[in-house]
Design an enzyme around this catalytic site. Sequence first.
Site, short mmCIF file in Angstrom:
data_model
loop_
_atom_site.label_atom_id
_atom_site.label_comp_id
_atom_site.label_asym_id
_atom_site.label_seq_id
_atom_site.Cartn_x
_atom_site.Cartn_y
_atom_site.Cartn_z
N TYR A 156 0.98 -1.17 0.01
CA TYR A 156 -0.13 0.04 -0.04
C TYR A 156 0.83 1.34 0.13
CZ TYR A 156 -3.37 3.45 1.73
OH TYR A 156 -4.28 4.63 1.97
N LYS A 160 1.20 4.10 -2.89
CA LYS A 160 0.58 5.53 -2.48
C LYS A 160 1.76 6.57 -2.81
CE LYS A 160 -3.78 5.37 -1.47
NZ LYS A 160 -4.75 5.96 -2.13
#
Length: 262
Positions: A156, A160
Amino acid sequence: MDTGDGWDFTGRVVLVTGGTRGIGAAIAEAFLGAGAEVVVCGRSAPGAPPSAGGRSAVFVPADVRDPVAAGAPVTAAVERYGRLDVLVNNAGGSPDADAATVSPRFVEKVVALNLLAPFYVSQAACRVMRAQEGGGAIVNIGSVSAHDPQPGTAAYSAAKAGLLALTRALALEWAPAVRVNHITTGPVRTPDAAAVYGAEGVAAVAAVIATRRLAEPDDVARACLFLASGLSGHVSGADLAVHGGGEFPARYLAVRAADGAV
């Protein structure tokens, strides 16, 4: 993109991915309240679409991780309203997972949702925005994990971080017709956050944030209004932090705890 004065989005068309609940629904409602026509998309239809001011968003089913399906909400918005002025790439997220044992399929899905999907939808939006008078604005919803990863968030956090770099690259490449900006969100008070942290956990997280609270979905929504409006007409490639000043460093908390101050 010129949206006139302040928050008046009358006559403008906005697409919010993942706009059926949580932060996305708040963003959709904020634009509806400001006069915009709003399209939201997701993999499953909501019980009721986001609404404000007596008007509701239009829902379009789409799995934006699919490079072909990602363009469907853009097409639907243009077919219904004749243009697309604002895209908010909000769809994202991931459960925590051990980086040493997580499956390749899990990593691929997380990267697809948080990095590739915004790229795919932005490509479709750019083709429309470049061809219309007034251009357009894209806002990518990012995370503090891009700057300060936490255990369990490797895929993640990497995705991002890529979204932030993508924002800056597209801002350079698609100017001047399309402005592209990024919002770094900290912990946000949503039903999902309450389920993950619990009441005591939410209070504990709030205690280490400079403003002593989690963000509300409306905090993020108002930042989107600013970045999509004429008030930010010369802002592109920016990273706007909506995280309450950030979290206190661990060493600061450790010293405060030793002194009995926290």
